[in-house]
Design a protein around this motif. Sequence first.
Motif, PDB file in Angstrom:
ATOM      1  N   VAL A  58     -55.731-137.726  81.952  1.00 44.35           N
ATOM      2  CA  VAL A  58     -56.070-139.106  81.581  1.00 44.35           C
ATOM      3  C   VAL A  58     -57.215-139.619  82.445  1.00 44.35           C
ATOM      4  N   SER A  59     -57.141-139.400  83.753  1.00 41.25           N
ATOM      5  CA  SER A  59     -58.153-139.961  84.651  1.00 41.25           C
ATOM      6  C   SER A  59     -59.431-139.129  84.715  1.00 41.25           C
ATOM      7  N   HIS A  60     -59.334-137.804  84.565  1.00 47.64           N
ATOM      8  CA  HIS A  60     -60.494-136.909  84.634  1.00 47.64           C
ATOM      9  C   HIS A  60     -60.364-135.837  83.549  1.00 47.64           C
TER      10      HIS A  60
ATOM     11  N   VAL B 211     -61.643-131.939  83.980  1.00 51.11           N
ATOM     12  CA  VAL B 211     -61.239-131.127  85.133  1.00 51.11           C
ATOM     13  C   VAL B 211     -60.272-130.028  84.688  1.00 51.11           C
ATOM     14  N   GLU B 212     -60.599-128.796  85.023  1.00 48.43           N
ATOM     15  CA  GLU B 212     -59.736-127.656  84.698  1.00 48.43           C
ATOM     16  C   GLU B 212     -59.097-127.054  85.946  1.00 48.43           C
ATOM     17  N   ARG B 213     -59.639-127.382  87.116  1.00 47.71           N
ATOM     18  CA  ARG B 213     -59.167-126.781  88.367  1.00 47.71           C
ATOM     19  C   ARG B 213     -59.092-127.860  89.431  1.00 47.71           C
ATOM     20  N   VAL B 214     -58.016-127.829  90.219  1.00 47.94           N
ATOM     21  CA  VAL B 214     -57.870-128.765  91.331  1.00 47.94           C
ATOM     22  C   VAL B 214     -57.903-127.981  92.649  1.00 47.94           C
TER      23      VAL B 214
ATOM     24  N   VAL C  22     -55.156-126.594  86.402  1.00 48.60           N
ATOM     25  CA  VAL C  22     -54.382-127.790  86.061  1.00 48.60           C
ATOM     26  C   VAL C  22     -53.169-127.414  85.213  1.00 48.60           C
ATOM     27  N   SER C  23     -53.280-126.390  84.412  1.00 49.39           N
ATOM     28  CA  SER C  23     -52.169-125.990  83.532  1.00 49.39           C
ATOM     29  C   SER C  23     -50.963-125.452  84.309  1.00 49.39           C
TER      30      SER C  23
END
Length: 65
Positions: free
Chosen positions: A51-53, A56-59, A38-39
Amino acid sequence: MFADPYVLLTLMCCLSFSLVFATPLCCALFPQKSSMSVSRLEPELQEKIRVSHPGVERVYFNKGL
C-alpha cells in the motif's frame, strides 16, 4: 577436579582469550545487513508495504547481531 591448579588456570585463560577474540571476529565476518523478498514476509507486512510503496519487491534490514 584437576590435580594441578595451573592446568585449570591455563584452560580458563585459553577459554577467556578465545571468547574475547572469537566473538568480535565472527561478528565481523558475517554481514550485518540482509535482504528479503516482500513475498516472504508476514501477510500484514506485505499489505502495508504494497500500500505505501507499490513498486518495492525487496526489503533490507539489520540483523541486529
